[in-house]
Write a protein that holds these residues in place. Sequence first.
Motif, PDB file in Angstrom:
ATOM      1  N   SER A  12       0.855  -1.187   0.000  1.00  0.00           N
ATOM      2  CA  SER A  12       0.000   0.000   0.000  1.00  0.00           C
ATOM      3  C   SER A  12       0.890   1.235   0.000  1.00  0.00           C
ATOM      4  N   THR A  13       0.759   2.051  -1.033  1.00  0.00           N
ATOM      5  CA  THR A  13       1.543   3.281  -1.133  1.00  0.00           C
ATOM      6  C   THR A  13       0.621   4.441  -1.490  1.00  0.00           C
ATOM      7  N   GLY A  14       0.576   5.415  -0.574  1.00  0.00           N
ATOM      8  CA  GLY A  14      -0.256   6.595  -0.823  1.00  0.00           C
ATOM      9  C   GLY A  14      -1.713   6.283  -1.036  1.00  0.00           C
ATOM     10  N   GLY A  15      -2.210   5.262  -0.324  1.00  0.00           N
ATOM     11  CA  GLY A  15      -3.613   4.895  -0.449  1.00  0.00           C
ATOM     12  C   GLY A  15      -3.917   3.984  -1.616  1.00  0.00           C
ATOM     13  N   ALA A  16      -2.917   3.707  -2.453  1.00  0.00           N
ATOM     14  CA  ALA A  16      -3.125   2.814  -3.594  1.00  0.00           C
ATOM     15  C   ALA A  16      -2.431   1.485  -3.334  1.00  0.00           C
ATOM     16  N   GLU A  17      -2.969   0.430  -3.918  1.00  0.00           N
ATOM     17  CA  GLU A  17      -2.357  -0.889  -3.788  1.00  0.00           C
ATOM     18  C   GLU A  17      -1.483  -1.196  -4.995  1.00  0.00           C
ATOM     19  N   VAL A  18      -0.288  -1.697  -4.709  1.00  0.00           N
ATOM     20  CA  VAL A  18       0.628  -2.137  -5.760  1.00  0.00           C
ATOM     21  C   VAL A  18       0.816  -3.642  -5.623  1.00  0.00           C
ATOM     22  N   ARG A  19       0.451  -4.367  -6.669  1.00  0.00           N
ATOM     23  CA  ARG A  19       0.557  -5.827  -6.646  1.00  0.00           C
ATOM     24  C   ARG A  19       1.923  -6.223  -7.200  1.00  0.00           C
TER      25      ARG A  19
END
Length: 224
Positions: A12-19
Amino acid sequence: MIELKNITRIYSTGGAEVRALDGIDMTIENGEFVAVMGSSGSGKSTTMNILGCLDAPSSGSYLFEGLEVTSLSRSQKARLRRRYLGFVFQGFNLLSRTTALENVELPLVYRGLGKKERRNMAYAALDKVGLADRAMHTTTEMSGGQQQRVAIARAIVCNPFLLLADEPTGNLDSARSNEIMQLLTSLQAEHGITVVMVTHEPEMALWASRTIEFRDGKIIKEGH
């Protein structure tokens, strides 16, 4: 030796999910030499961190010699790293102004071994990488290739089952790179150490018995 089943890793980075990893399956046999390739952000480094118990998957199963690693506590993972894994890095990560012997002894200090036993094991590891005669030289007195050999000796001094090498030739010229690859293949062939190496250099990957290529968190190609 290693089996990854449906491994995912989500950050989770800056409220976004990175898969970073998207349901990968991977099997590595005892004594294999596997090269892991892929562009930046492909998931190869995340996979190496999970194999080395430096990171944990968000979901999925990681079996090491039949042991479910994901269920281990932090201290149990640390013991697994110390006993069964060796690490080699692009930047060598050696102590400066310290002899090769003292650098190689360091993991044995953490294991609580006595000075004589540590010294004997460190000399033996340096001998395996062809540097026994440089044992009392400091790392600043060595070439890049010699420093990487010291780093490999440090990684194998505890007789690991698995050697994880992250861009081990990234800071070396082509001649020194080939020396290091010859050393890694001999450790695998003569001593039965399983080697998993991350590299972005196709010519270095050719030294491995199998190549696994990542893209966008998935394995897109495997080959011998």
